[in-house]
Design an enzyme around this catalytic site. Sequence first.
Site, short mmCIF file in Angstrom:
data_model
loop_
_atom_site.label_atom_id
_atom_site.label_comp_id
_atom_site.label_asym_id
_atom_site.label_seq_id
_atom_site.Cartn_x
_atom_site.Cartn_y
_atom_site.Cartn_z
N ASP A 294 37.75 40.38 44.98
CA ASP A 294 36.10 40.19 44.40
C ASP A 294 35.63 41.15 44.24
O ASP A 294 36.79 42.17 43.95
CB ASP A 294 34.54 39.57 46.09
CG ASP A 294 34.00 38.65 45.84
OD1 ASP A 294 33.21 39.18 45.09
OD2 ASP A 294 33.58 37.71 46.10
N HIS A 328 36.52 40.41 40.80
CA HIS A 328 34.94 39.34 40.46
C HIS A 328 34.23 40.73 39.12
O HIS A 328 34.49 39.92 37.99
CB HIS A 328 34.61 38.74 41.37
CG HIS A 328 35.04 37.80 42.09
ND1 HIS A 328 34.49 36.82 42.93
CD2 HIS A 328 35.93 37.26 41.95
CE1 HIS A 328 34.90 35.98 43.66
NE2 HIS A 328 36.24 36.06 42.85
#
Length: 515
Positions: A294, A328
């Site tokens: 992430d 991310h």
Amino acid sequence: MKIRLLAFITSLLALMSVRAESPYISLYDGLQFEMPVIDRPTFPDRIVSVADFGGVADGFTLNTDAFNKALQTLSEQGGGVLNVPSGVWLTGPIELRSNINLHLERGAILTFSGDDSLYEMVYVVYEGFEAWRAQSPISGRDLVNVAITGQGGIDGNGGMWRPVNKSQLTSAEWANYLSKGGIVEGDTWYPSQSYIDGKPLHEKRATLTRDEAESIKRYQRPVMVQLTGCKNVLLEGVTFQNSPAWNIHPLMCENLIIDGVFVKNPAYAVNGDGLDIESCKNVIIYRTVLDCGDDAICLKSGKDEAGRRRGIPTENVIVRDCRVFRGHGGFVVGSEMSGGVNNVSVRDCEFIGTDVGLRFKSTRGRGGVVKNIFINNVNMLDISGDAITFDLYYWVFTPVTEIPPVDETTPQFRDIYISNVTSRNSGKALKFNGIPEMPIENIHVTSSLFTAREGGLLSESKDIFFRDVTIIPSSGAAMTVNNVKNALFANCKFISPSGDGIIYTGTNSNVRINP
């Protein structure tokens, strides 16, 4: 004259003393904002080994009592170093103490049990709100002078907490998950029924009682390292990997140094953030490598009303000489930034293969002001999405029918300076996506080059200044300008195979192009 000379000599000696004391003083050269010089915490000259308290490094013996007895004894003696020798140390949760350095020797692996009965339910902050969650493998609250150092590794056994889809794994990895037990529904492996039971309660997590949260403990999976309200913190040299949720989460900490660590999670790790720095003050992130599931280096300050009520920004942050692989976002602000983020310097970093490079995100309802961000010399390769993005529509699926008035819930991003960025082969060169009632404001991009599949988009923005910027998309326009007020493109090159340099949509005013 003598008084002036004496004052000058005194100041010079003080400066020399600071430079001699802090190995991080060079990071302050050219800093665009005032920030106290912080240094590594110091500890009493006392060393004990976890083996002295019955610890056994065989990867089988549970060493929870040995670690916590060693920490308690060392704390009662005034602090020092708790040494973890080479070997595999299985343990339950560890609660750190003030004035103690948890030091992992080269070859030491600290791995946490997957037995969730060892982890009590505690009331903590996660994703911007307070709720009952499983206790973190490593935690500390209201500590002074605390460190985790060395050349060993810490594994949070996150695979026993997180779900995973078969399509994300190799056949051997999928077989390994099946061997752990758990429950398979369709093509998804779940660690337990309690995780499955928690899914329908996702939106009610902040209102669950302790007993209710206990019944879905696997779903309420913990951050691996949770440090709350601590002062003078050092994380150095250690590998932090395989966390149940976020990897490292300092919350409301002051004087925090993260130096030379490796933060790693599988690419498929749900909520597998690397560093989430929330409402912290005076922070150095230096020589650190991240490979995450992430956001990688992420600055936060609380979510919506709870974050505004806390009112503690993340401020005075130096990010220097860091490298991010998967994630991310390489460097991220938000989306929980309701307390504000300001005075941040990011320099000399590389992002390779992240979804987004520089990522600023928020949405209506957050509030908070993000300002005084200075980014210089960032190189990116193979970014699958935007090299740079400002998105105030994060996690919005249904647009509003009426533009709301500006109030305390309106997020703001302004006064951000980006220079010397080179990005090769991203999905989109850049995207500025503000909201009509609060455009993204006063953003400067200089001396930068972007090659991408798509060009740039400026939407709902004002006071935008590009100088010596080159954008080369493989298709479409190099730049689309939509509802922008007061923008200057000076000595910029927008090179598109279609011949479309800049396309204008919406209503724009005072958009200038200077050769």
